[in-house]
Design a protein around this motif. Structure first.
Motif, mmCIF file in Angstrom:
data_model
loop_
_atom_site.group_PDB
_atom_site.id
_atom_site.type_symbol
_atom_site.label_atom_id
_atom_site.label_comp_id
_atom_site.label_asym_id
_atom_site.label_seq_id
_atom_site.Cartn_x
_atom_site.Cartn_y
_atom_site.Cartn_z
ATOM 1 N N LYS A 108 0.855 -1.193 0.000
ATOM 2 C CA LYS A 108 0.000 0.000 0.000
ATOM 3 C C LYS A 108 0.890 1.242 0.000
ATOM 4 N N PRO A 109 0.534 2.208 -0.809
ATOM 5 C CA PRO A 109 1.414 3.383 -0.907
ATOM 6 C C PRO A 109 1.454 4.206 0.383
ATOM 7 N N ALA A 126 -12.900 15.583 -2.820
ATOM 8 C CA ALA A 126 -11.647 14.958 -3.248
ATOM 9 C C ALA A 126 -11.151 13.963 -2.209
ATOM 10 N N LEU A 127 -11.436 14.265 -0.950
ATOM 11 C CA LEU A 127 -10.983 13.372 0.118
ATOM 12 C C LEU A 127 -11.601 11.985 -0.046
ATOM 13 N N GLN A 128 -12.867 11.960 -0.463
ATOM 14 C CA GLN A 128 -13.510 10.661 -0.656
ATOM 15 C C GLN A 128 -12.818 9.880 -1.774
ATOM 16 N N GLU A 129 -12.492 10.586 -2.859
ATOM 17 C CA GLU A 129 -11.760 9.931 -3.958
ATOM 18 C C GLU A 129 -10.426 9.379 -3.463
ATOM 19 N N PHE A 130 -9.783 10.183 -2.636
ATOM 20 C CA PHE A 130 -8.493 9.783 -2.083
ATOM 21 C C PHE A 130 -8.651 8.502 -1.265
ATOM 22 N N ARG A 131 -9.683 8.481 -0.431
ATOM 23 C CA ARG A 131 -9.898 7.289 0.413
ATOM 24 C C ARG A 131 -10.230 6.074 -0.437
ATOM 25 N N ASP A 132 -10.989 6.311 -1.507
ATOM 26 C CA ASP A 132 -11.375 5.192 -2.365
ATOM 27 C C ASP A 132 -10.167 4.552 -3.045
ATOM 28 N N ARG A 134 -7.620 3.805 -1.636
ATOM 29 C CA ARG A 134 -7.049 2.945 -0.593
ATOM 30 C C ARG A 134 -5.534 3.144 -0.429
ATOM 31 N N PRO A 135 -5.171 4.346 -0.053
ATOM 32 C CA PRO A 135 -3.751 4.554 0.237
ATOM 33 C C PRO A 135 -3.400 3.867 1.551
ATOM 34 N N GLY A 136 -2.129 3.632 1.753
ATOM 35 C CA GLY A 136 -1.689 3.066 3.019
ATOM 36 C C GLY A 136 -1.486 4.185 4.020
ATOM 37 N N LEU A 137 -0.420 4.068 4.755
ATOM 38 C CA LEU A 137 -0.111 5.072 5.767
ATOM 39 C C LEU A 137 -0.019 6.466 5.137
ATOM 40 N N THR A 138 -0.813 7.385 5.657
ATOM 41 C CA THR A 138 -0.802 8.756 5.153
ATOM 42 C C THR A 138 -0.370 9.684 6.280
ATOM 43 N N VAL A 139 0.614 10.500 5.995
ATOM 44 C CA VAL A 139 1.107 11.445 6.988
ATOM 45 C C VAL A 139 0.894 12.847 6.450
ATOM 46 N N CYS A 140 0.176 13.666 7.211
ATOM 47 C CA CYS A 140 -0.019 15.060 6.814
ATOM 48 C C CYS A 140 0.911 15.935 7.631
ATOM 49 N N CYS A 141 1.518 16.865 6.957
ATOM 50 C CA CYS A 141 2.452 17.755 7.634
ATOM 51 C C CYS A 141 1.956 19.182 7.525
#
Lengths: 212, 631
Positions: A108-109, A126-132, A134-141
């Motif tokens: 998973k990316p 866009a967040l829903q598209e992002f979740r769909d 299925r990314p792996g670990l996501t870190v927001c800075c």
């Protein structure tokens, strides 16, 4: 070979101009040269850079560390965070190999998103598209006090905050990203499991890590 | 939306370059001033006269194919360094390039940084007559006058800086060159040249002579040196190289007549066509200093080059401490001869070797001549469990020993009938109860032994987590009865090359529970589907090889469970890979070396411990052909 795709979403809006964007540029150099010294990352990690200002662009497609060349970053425009999420979702769906009976797909990316401001577009759909995707670990800075951590914490449960968006803090952040990627690529090699937030190394001074 | 202020204004740097070009072009076109002998001229005029003379002579002697670095027309050597106004040159000629530092024509480094020279600038060959030139000289002579002698060194009066005209951002009074030679371009300010590009196109008359690029390039002398230094190096990125691997980058686009000034230790060689190559480089990040002609202008180029380490070089191998508790040799090999030939090897993965940690895999082989049972057991200790290397050892040895009791006890009494039943019922039959019972009891014994071991070590049994794969076989009436049991990933397979058949003899424990490896525990064996479904039985008249392996082998060689059941993959694995390197015969004295060497195969991203146990039936052969077992 199962790749570990890594997407770097970098805010290059005008507010990042000058020192911050230069620091991000240098941070990318640092990141890539660090990863090249690590045999796990060198073999498994694949890197893509997506910048977003008035719109988002994938300026480096998913590229193996060996072939990666640091792109030139220019700061301008506003903060189209939503477009960035949409773009990375599309990139993940086209670039990341899914598992099938005959082929073990990519891991998973990992997604690292860095922004210093408030989104100026519709990021919620866009967040829903992002979740769909299925990314792996996501870190927001959140780079500096101007970033909206409330928005970021909706995108990911892992938010890091840079006290200031100066070059030393941004440099420290990229060092931490390098370490996170190194640790993750090693973890998946040994445990044969997708990376999780628990695999993140502790952040250095000036950077605080929040897990929700 | 675009922040215009961040776009560099090309004017400052462009004009400084342009102005210099124009001035030189103008002076050259005009040639030396008639009758000027240096008398009565201001120092500035003398200097100008000198440059005119030089440029003119250069023009005269120039041939189209003038090779670079060839003897150049007589120029006032080192004139740029002779900045002292009253220091006559050795030749009695005071050679002064107009001093731009004093005029401030050398732009502030900050400005240069912000304003790289635009690439679309007209080349020097297209330079118009400078607007300011007409005030000093007549029109361009079609046939230039003969060169005149250079003015005598009469410059005794202190030089004064010419007035600064029409140049933004040139107020830095002094900007010495990095090497301190103070090389300066001719005064460009005096030309006042900020020409309208349209004018430039209108006026320009192509000539064979270019501007600064044709001016001698002795280091630290002449205007050229200034050109090289005053413009920031143009950054280019070379394609990444791999360490210790021959490298060849295609010629840099957009530059001609490239020269390399510093390879920074890479050993790169610049080819005649502008390509860069090296036989072998050390890993690292390098910048290569070059210069080249771009739009007729010599510009310095800074090429970035990343030389990527070879992954193999990063995988160092540190021997594990053989004196510590629970130490395990970093590799193991064993062969056992019965009615079949059993060979197994186990090697430490690169991920462990790199950290000097132990191999977590283990195997055990046995043959009981009395019962005729051959047993191979392999186990993969969990990487996350601190004592799993001991867990895998205990599980292998316990299960192997237990089976040599349990199989004769439970299976042998009914073996004939059992084989007959299986043959009659055909494939897809249920595994006979005595088989299930004996293998499950062996696994349970091993799991219990793990708990006992954990107590002895005073650690949770989870610290000993290990997978387990058992392959057992004996001959029953000239047929082979083959049994297997497994918990966790890894694999057991039967390959019959003559029939082109691969029989999967393990339950894929990954897939459905992807990434969630199961381990040998009593709880796992008691799960509803934890027992029976893990046991497999097969009868065959003949087979090529019966194998048990850990995921260190299945991952790189088969990748998925589907591939592990694919006969084509097995054929490739056995015929084109394994037996190409290893001859599985008891009389092969080199089998240990062959097998261990094969185990070191390179597979990107796969650095786990590797264990493979292989059983090949022995051809009925006279006993004399059997050589003794190797040590």
């Amino acid at each position: 070979m199962r790749r570990l795709p890594i997407y770097l979403l970098l805010d290059t809006s005008a507010s990042m101009g000058g020192e911050p964007v230069n620091a991000v540029q240098k941070g990318l150099d640092l990141l890539i040269s660090t990863l090249r010294q690590d045999p796990y990352a060198l073999e498994t990690a694949f890197l893509s850079v997506i910048t977003f200002d008035t719109e988002a662009r994938q300026i480096v497609p998913l590229t193996e560390i060996t072939d990666f060349q640091t792109p030139d970053l220019q700061a301008r425009g506003v903060t189209a965070l939503g477009d960035a999420l949409k773009t990375v979702a599309q990139c993940i769906s086209t670039e990341v190999q899914k598992s099938s009976a005959e082929v073990k797909g990519d891991w998973k990316p990992l997604v690292f998103l860095m922004t210093d401001g408030l989104p100026t577009d519709d990021w919620k759909t866009a967040l829903q598209e992002f979740r769909d995707a299925r990314p792996g670990l996501t870190v927001c800075c959140a780079a500096g006090p101007g970033a909206d951590t409330a928005v970021l914490s909706e995108i990911s449960e892992t938010v890091v905050t840079l006290d200031t968006a100066d070059s030393s803090t941004i440099s420290a952040f990229f060092k931490w990203v390098s370490a996170s990627i190194t640790v993750s690529s090693r973890k998946i090699d040994l445990a044969k499991n997708d990376a999780t937030g628990g695999d993140l190394p502790p952040p250095p001074a000036g950077i605080s890590l929040t897990k929700i | 939306m675009t922040d215009e202020t961040t776009i560099p204004d090309p004017c400052a740097a462009a004009f400084s370059v342009l102005a210099f070009i124009l001035k030189a072009q103008g002076l050259k076109a005009e040639g030396p001033l008639d009758g000027a002998d240096g008398q009565g001229l201001t120092p500035e005029e003398q200097e100008e006269q000198l440059v005119r003379a030089y440029l003119h002579r250069r023009e005269q002697t120039r041939t189209p194919g003038w090779p670079e670095g060839a003897a150049e027309p007589d120029i006032p050597a080192g004139h740029a360094a002779q900045d002292t106004p009253d220091g006559p040159a050795p030749g009695g000629k005071d050679a002064h390039t107009p001093d731009t530092a004093e005029t401030g024509a050398d732009p502030d480094p900050e400005d240069r940084e912000a304003a790289p020279p635009p690439t679309a600038m007209p080349g020097p060959a297209d330079m118009p007559e400078p607007p300011g030139a007409g005030t000093q000289a007549g029109p361009v002579p079609s046939a230039a006058p003969e060169p005149v002698s250079l003015p005598d060194a009469q410059a005794k009066t202190p030089r004064t800086a010419p007035p600064l005209k029409g140049h933004a951002g040139q107020d830095t009074p002094d900007d010495p060159a990095p090497d301190g030679t103070d090389a300066h371009a001719p005064d460009t300010a005096e030309t006042g040249a900020n020409p309208d590009p349209k004018d430039m196109e209108a006026v320009c008359a192509p000539t064979a002579v270019a501007g600064p690029a044709d001016i001698p390039e002795r280091p630290g002398t002449g205007p050229q040196a200034t050109t090289l230094r005053s413009a920031p190096p143009e950054p280019v990125s070379l394609p990444n190289a791999r360490a210790k691997t021959p490298y060849a980058a295609p010629p840099l686009k957009g530059y001609s007549s490239l020269r390399m000034h510093n390879d920074n230790g890479t050993g790169l060689v610049l080819g005649a066509d502008g390509s860069l190559s090296a036989e072998s480089m050390q890993a690292g990040e390098y910048t290569i200093d070059l210069s080249g002609l771009k739009d007729g202008r010599r510009v310095s180029v800074r090429a970035r080059l990343s030389v990527i380490p070879r992954p193999k070089d990063l995988w160092i191998s540190i021997p594990s401490d053989q004196n510590a508790p629970l130490a395990k040799p970093d590799e193991a090999f064993e062969q056992v001869e019965g009615e079949a030939f059993l060979v197994a090897a186990s090697t430490r993965g690169r991920s462990h070797a790199r950290e000097g940690t132990y191999r977590d895999d283990h195997f055990a082989l046995s043959y009981d001549a009395g019962s005729g049972w051959h047993v191979m057991v392999v186990a993969d200790g969990a990487g996350s469990a601190p004592a799993s290397r001991e867990g895998s050892r205990v599980a292998c040895e316990t299960a192997c020993r237990a089976l040599q009791t349990l199989l004769p006890e439970e299976v042998d009494p009914v073996a004939q009938a059992l084989v007959q039943d299986m043959a009659d019922s055909g494939p897809g039959n249920n595994v006979p109860a005595p088989v299930v019972s004996s293998l499950m009891r062996a696994a349970r014994t091993a799991a219990q032994e793990l708990e006992a071991c954990a107590q002895k070590l005073a650690c949770p049994v989870a610290h000993l987590s290990t997978t387990l794969a058992i392959a057992a076989a004996r001959k029953v009436n000239r047929r082979w009865l083959l049994l297997s049991f497994s918990v966790g990933d890894g694999g057991i397979g039967l390959w019959d090359g003559a029939a082109g058949a691969a029989v999967l003899m393990c339950r894929p424990d990954s897939g459905e529970f992807a990434g969630q490896t199961r381990f040998l525990t009593l709880g796992e064996l008691d799960r509803p589907h934890g027992g029976k479904s893990r046991v497999f039985a097969e009868i065959r008249d003949s087979f090529t090889a019966f194998m048990a392996m850990t995921d260190g082998i299945t991952d790189p060689k088969f990748e998925t469970d589907a591939a592990f059941a694919n006969p084509a993959r097995w054929r490739t694995f056995w015929e084109d890979d394994l037996t190409k390197a290893v001859t599985f015969a008891p009389d092969n004295a080199a089998i240990r070396e062959q097998f261990l060497e094969w185990m070191e195969f390179w597979s990107r991203g796969n650095h786990d411990d590797r264990t493979l146990a292989v059983m090949v039936p022995k051809e009925p052969a006279p006993a004399t052909e059997r050589t003794g077992e190797s040590p």
